[in-house]
Design a protein around this motif. Structure first.
Motif, short mmCIF file in Angstrom:
data_model
loop_
_atom_site.label_atom_id
_atom_site.label_comp_id
_atom_site.label_asym_id
_atom_site.label_seq_id
_atom_site.Cartn_x
_atom_site.Cartn_y
_atom_site.Cartn_z
N UNK A 338 0.86 -1.40 -0.09
CA UNK A 338 -0.11 -0.20 -0.04
C UNK A 338 0.86 1.08 -0.03
N UNK A 339 0.24 2.29 -0.25
CA UNK A 339 1.08 3.56 -0.17
C UNK A 339 1.08 4.13 1.31
N UNK A 340 1.97 3.43 1.94
CA UNK A 340 2.06 3.83 3.50
C UNK A 340 1.40 3.24 4.17
N UNK A 341 1.29 3.64 5.59
CA UNK A 341 0.09 3.03 6.55
C UNK A 341 -1.04 4.03 6.71
N UNK A 342 -0.89 5.21 6.67
CA UNK A 342 -1.73 6.25 7.14
C UNK A 342 -2.88 6.50 6.21
N UNK A 343 -2.25 6.65 4.82
CA UNK A 343 -2.95 7.02 3.59
C UNK A 343 -4.15 5.84 3.24
N UNK A 344 -4.07 4.65 3.62
CA UNK A 344 -5.29 3.95 3.37
C UNK A 344 -6.34 4.15 4.52
N UNK A 345 -5.85 4.52 5.82
CA UNK A 345 -6.72 4.86 6.89
C UNK A 345 -7.49 6.08 6.67
N UNK A 346 -6.93 7.15 6.34
CA UNK A 346 -7.39 8.44 6.14
C UNK A 346 -8.42 8.29 4.78
N UNK A 347 -8.31 7.50 3.66
CA UNK A 347 -9.05 7.08 2.87
C UNK A 347 -10.33 6.41 3.36
N UNK A 348 -10.16 5.71 4.36
CA UNK A 348 -11.35 4.78 4.97
C UNK A 348 -12.18 5.80 5.92
N UNK A 349 -11.53 6.91 6.32
CA UNK A 349 -12.14 7.90 7.12
C UNK A 349 -13.25 8.62 6.05
N UNK A 350 -12.47 8.87 4.94
CA UNK A 350 -13.22 9.69 3.97
C UNK A 350 -14.46 8.93 3.63
N UNK A 351 -14.39 7.41 3.19
CA UNK A 351 -15.69 6.77 2.95
C UNK A 351 -16.73 6.89 3.85
N UNK A 352 -16.26 7.26 5.27
CA UNK A 352 -17.57 7.32 6.13
C UNK A 352 -18.77 8.58 5.56
N UNK A 353 -18.09 9.48 4.91
CA UNK A 353 -19.04 10.60 4.03
C UNK A 353 -19.57 10.32 2.90
N UNK A 354 -18.72 9.51 2.07
CA UNK A 354 -19.01 9.40 0.62
C UNK A 354 -20.02 7.98 0.62
N UNK A 355 -19.92 7.05 1.54
CA UNK A 355 -20.32 5.72 1.52
C UNK A 355 -19.31 5.02 0.84
N UNK A 356 -19.13 3.53 0.92
CA UNK A 356 -18.07 2.86 0.40
C UNK A 356 -18.12 2.77 -1.13
#
Length: 508
Positions: A338-356
């Motif tokens: 993956x692109x580092x460790x925190x990038x996927x987590x931050x994208x996962x947080x963004x999915x909370x707003x946009x839906x998966x």
């Protein structure tokens, strides 16, 4: 190296043990519910007082109300009347409400309403009570009868508890001639309690009357008499008919002593009727209400003590370590790139707003277009900072365009794209393009898919309501996660993907 391993093991053990002990203390000692679906009982009690007022005379009605200083706590207490003054006072350990009016006529109806629940936590006030009392004067045949009853009671008892139980059992035997004499033909529970008090006073054992209400819904209620005595450490409660010791859990102490429930001046025929109903409330919400109405420390250092808006923020924050743990497992054990460790987590947080589903689509579209722009800018031979600035501006324009068209097409969910972290998207595009240049398009595509997959798994786990509740309610669980992360930090074994890579060697 050996001392380093020992240090790490001690640190991991300390963190895990501390996390387990704190969580266990919250669950088993404080009684915090493990799931959000747990509910607790809520009791609504109405005491209806009716009487006939005497014309042209002041009215003063007094009634005992529960002290609520033991196992129950009041969430709401109200006194309902028309043109009456209301005051509540403490008298001999009891609470008593007084309704008063200058003039009243005809039938009068007053209401006392109480909403209560079991006390959640907080140290109870140490019990205090008398351990000695003077004898009640008695002469003649009654004295002889009392002494005749006390002789076998002393012989068959070993302490205060057994002495009182044996006394009650003896008095309940109405076939005994000595008991008949002392009862005087009145075998009511109240008169038996008087005889029990007489016998106990001769032995210098103090006793109090306790009037209780049974917490049972949709059943006509009237105060039930119990007896209690202090043994130097705690109050002992006894059934005045059977001598059975221990107040049942469904009993609420209403008042203590010999006084009547209601006393009335300026009226007659006062009567009180009770009605109860039972409901349920979310356990955590009820605990918060309990904490606000008492001096208990149940939620004093809990995240539930924060303002509601801040709680919403922390519900997201405490789940970030869960997402990080998912990425750590996928990378260190699974070998996912993956692109580092925190990038996927931050994208996962963004999915909370946009839906998966919509979020994956937006991520794919914006990243693909951004990579195309990045490839074009590479031909212009720009330095990194101007290049990133152009890509960031392009991402902003693209997000605004998608939001505008989504609004025109009636796709309101598309407006949530504005909450997507633009800087994260920009850096993702930049890092993917560098990976493309250094290791080829195939590897960049693999890393992009791995990042999206890891973000999806992290989002799904971070969105489980039961898990969000558990971590938010028991944040010490994060100490256990840190211990696991430290243990993972020394893992040097094969990744899952490497087993597939070396599968050919196994065949040879």
């Amino acid at each position: 190296m050996r001392s380093l391993n020992l240090h790490l093991k001690v640190l991991i053990t300390l963190l895990v043990t501390l996390g387990v002990l704190i969580t266990a203390y919250q669950i088993f000692i404080l009684g915090i519910p493990v799931t959000e679906d747990e509910t607790d009982d809520l009791w609504n009690i109405d005491a209806k007082v009716e009487f006939q007022a005497t014309p042209r005379e002041p009215v003063k009605l007094q009634m005992f109300v529960p002290p609520l200083n033991q196992d129950y706590v009041s969430l709401n207490e109200s006194f309902i009347s028309n043109n009456y003054g209301v005051s509540v006072n403490r008298v001999d350990g009891n609470r008593r409400v007084t309704w008063s009016a200058r003039r009243a006529s005809g039938k009068q109806t007053l209401y006392y309403r109480l909403v209560l629940t079991k006390r959640y936590s907080g140290e109870q006030t140490p019990a205090k009570g008398p351990i000695f009392r003077d004898s009640i004067p008695v002469e003649g045949p009654e004295k002889i009868a009392a002494e005749a009853l006390l002789a076998p009671i002393r012989q068959h008892s070993a302490d205060v508890e057994t002495f009182i139980s044996e006394t009650i059992k003896r008095v309940s035997n109405t076939n005994d001639d000595n008991v008949k004499l002392l009862l005087g033909g009145d075998a009511s529970t109240a008169n038996k309690a008087k005889v029990v008090e007489l016998l106990l006073s001769i032995a210098h054992v103090p006793m109090e009357r306790v009037h209780t209400i049974r917490l049972q819904a949709e059943v006509a209620q009237s105060p039930e008499l119990w007896l209690r005595s202090f043994n130097g450490q705690k109050w002992l409660y006894f059934n005045p008919e059977s001598g059975e010791q221990g107040l049942p859990v469904d009993r609420l102490v209403w008042w203590i002593g010999d006084g009547d429930l209601v006393s009335l001046e300026g009226g007659r025929q006062a009567a009180v009727s009770f009605s109860l109903n039972n409901s349920e409330m979310n356990a955590i919400r009820l605990a918060k209400l309990t904490d606000e109405n008492t001096d208990a420390t149940f939620l004093e250092y809990s995240l539930y003590g924060l303002p509601l808006q801040t709680q919403q923020t922390f519900m997201i924050m405490v789940m970030i370590p869960i997402g990080v743990l998912v990425i750590l497992i996928l990378r260190n054990l699974g070998g996912l790139q993956t692109l580092g460790t925190f990038t996927p987590v931050l994208i996962a947080l963004a999915f909370r707003e946009t839906q998966l589903g919509f979020g994956i689509f937006l991520f794919t579209v914006i990243t693909a277009l951004g990579l195309s722009l990045r490839s074009y800018l590479e031909h212009l031979k720009l330095q990194m900072l101007p290049r990133l600035s152009v890509v960031l501006t392009f991402v902003v324009v693209l997000i605004a365009t998608i939001s505008l068209f989504s609004h025109k097409l009636g796709l309101e969910r598309g407006l949530s794209v504005a909450l997507f972290p633009m800087v994260i998207l920009t850096m993702t595009i930049e890092r993917l393009s560098i990976t493309w240049e250094e290791r080829g398009g195939g590897h960049a595509f693999k890393v992009a898919i791995g990042t999206l997959f890891a973000a999806t798994v992290a989002h799904l786990l971070m969105s489980v309501p039961e898990l969000v509740y558990f971590v938010f309610t028991f944040p010490a669980i994060l100490l256990i996660l840190v211990g696991f992360m430290l243990a993972m930090g020394r893992y040097r074994g094969y990744r899952l993907t490497e087993l597939f890579r070396f599968k050919a060697f196994l065949k040879d």
